[in-house]
Enzyme design. Structure first.
Site, PDB file in Angstrom:
ATOM      1  N   GLY A  11       0.851  -1.185   0.000  1.00 18.56           N
ATOM      2  CA  GLY A  11       0.000   0.000   0.000  1.00 18.56           C
ATOM      3  C   GLY A  11       0.883   1.230   0.000  1.00 18.56           C
ATOM      4  O   GLY A  11       1.878   1.290  -0.726  1.00 18.56           O
ATOM      5  N   GLU A  36       8.671  -7.619 -10.240  1.00 19.63           N
ATOM      6  CA  GLU A  36       7.480  -8.325  -9.803  1.00 19.63           C
ATOM      7  C   GLU A  36       7.671  -9.841  -9.827  1.00 19.63           C
ATOM      8  O   GLU A  36       8.127 -10.407 -10.833  1.00 19.63           O
ATOM      9  CB  GLU A  36       6.284  -7.967 -10.694  1.00 19.63           C
ATOM     10  CG  GLU A  36       5.963  -6.484 -10.717  1.00 19.63           C
ATOM     11  CD  GLU A  36       5.463  -5.961  -9.379  1.00 19.63           C
ATOM     12  OE1 GLU A  36       6.201  -6.077  -8.375  1.00 19.63           O
ATOM     13  OE2 GLU A  36       4.342  -5.431  -9.332  1.00 19.63           O
ATOM     14  N   SER A  63       5.798  -5.290  -0.914  1.00 18.45           N
ATOM     15  CA  SER A  63       5.723  -3.891  -1.329  1.00 18.45           C
ATOM     16  C   SER A  63       6.076  -2.948  -0.176  1.00 18.45           C
ATOM     17  O   SER A  63       7.204  -2.928   0.274  1.00 18.45           O
ATOM     18  CB  SER A  63       4.335  -3.608  -1.914  1.00 18.45           C
ATOM     19  OG  SER A  63       4.279  -2.347  -2.532  1.00 18.45           O
ATOM     20  N   ALA A  64       5.125  -2.177   0.327  1.00 20.65           N
ATOM     21  CA  ALA A  64       5.408  -1.281   1.450  1.00 20.65           C
ATOM     22  C   ALA A  64       5.936  -2.055   2.651  1.00 20.65           C
ATOM     23  O   ALA A  64       6.814  -1.584   3.382  1.00 20.65           O
ATOM     24  CB  ALA A  64       4.148  -0.509   1.837  1.00 20.65           C
ATOM     25  N   HIS A 105       8.601  -3.370  -7.000  1.00 18.79           N
ATOM     26  CA  HIS A 105       7.945  -3.100  -8.290  1.00 18.79           C
ATOM     27  C   HIS A 105       8.915  -2.429  -9.261  1.00 18.79           C
ATOM     28  O   HIS A 105       8.517  -1.583 -10.067  1.00 18.79           O
ATOM     29  CB  HIS A 105       6.713  -2.199  -8.120  1.00 18.79           C
ATOM     30  CG  HIS A 105       5.801  -2.592  -7.006  1.00 18.79           C
ATOM     31  ND1 HIS A 105       5.032  -3.729  -7.037  1.00 18.79           N
ATOM     32  CD2 HIS A 105       5.520  -1.984  -5.819  1.00 18.79           C
ATOM     33  CE1 HIS A 105       4.322  -3.809  -5.915  1.00 18.79           C
ATOM     34  NE2 HIS A 105       4.609  -2.768  -5.169  1.00 18.79           N
TER      35      HIS A 105
END
Length: 235
Positions: A90, A194, A122-123, A159
């Site tokens: 996020g 990814e 991700s985050a 990413h």
């Protein structure tokens, strides 16, 4: 001994949530019956309950129960007693802001250093590094500090995208942004494409997944890292 899986993403094209990495997670979380999910990054503005439901559906496929950290009155105690931790993706600014607000940065670092398995996407991967300064996210809130968990001695750029030679886009590439970061910081940066992840066992770090990663170091030419590359020298 610390154990981490630091993944670029939760979902790869054409597959469901966590589907591509579930076989790895089954082994990584062997013996874990329940883990704590940290939904603070709130992708797309999801509520904590909505985001936790997504995580629950993903982990039920490998028979692991998920509880959101927001469900506990004493969040610090919940982390201290947790069998495993998963921090979802996020917005990294929002995630870090909330971790500081709830005084969870130090306790997460402590339990993971002492062996509680940690999975981030991700985050949730950004925060395992020295700082969050190589996030791709918009600064929608202002955290008290850009310093994060420092469980690894380098930063992550999840990413990671290679320049598209056919694109008419004239904005900065990810490589350009990381070069800008290195004008003011010495911390190495690993660009994770990814579907790739880092497996951390103690001070041993290995690149996993089907794609290469890209390593950026100050005053050095960026280089490609193949699957199963040992990145322990960065620790």
């Amino acid at each position: 001994m610390k154990k981490l899986i630091i993944a670029s993403t939760s979902t790869v094209h054409g597959k469901g949530y966590l589907e591509y990495i579930l076989p790895e997670l089954r082994v990584f979380f062997a013996g874990v019956k329940q883990l704590i999910f940290i939904p603070f990054a709130r992708p797309g503005g999801l509520s904590y309950d909505e985001y936790t439901t997504v995580a629950k559906k993903g982990f039920e496929k490998i028979d692991i129960e998920v509880k959101g950290i927001h469900e506990f009155d004493d969040q610090k105690n919940a982390i201290e007693k947790s069998q495993g931790i998963f921090t979802g993706g996020g917005n990294t600014f929002e995630l870090v802001s909330k971790l500081y607000k709830h005084n969870l940065v130090d306790v997460i670092k402590e339990v993971v250093e002492n062996g509680t398995p940690y999975f981030g996407t991700s985050a949730g991967s950004n925060i395992t590094g020295v700082s969050m300064k190589t996030t791709n996210d918009m600064p929608i809130v202002y955290p008290p500090s850009f310093d994060t968990l420092n469980l690894i001695n380098f930063n992550i750029n999840p990413h990671y995208l290679d320049p598209d030679v056919n694109s008419t886009h004239m904005g900065e590439t990810r490589e350009t942004r990381i070069k800008e970061f290195h004008k003011f910081n010495d911390t190495p940066v690993v660009g994770l494409r990814e579907g790739s992840w880092l497996e951390v066992l103690g001070n041993r770090v290995v690149l996993k997944g089907e794609l290469k990663a890209r390593l950026f170091e100050v005053n050095k030419k960026p280089r490609e890292l193949t699957t199963n590359s040992d990145l322990s020298f960065l620790m």
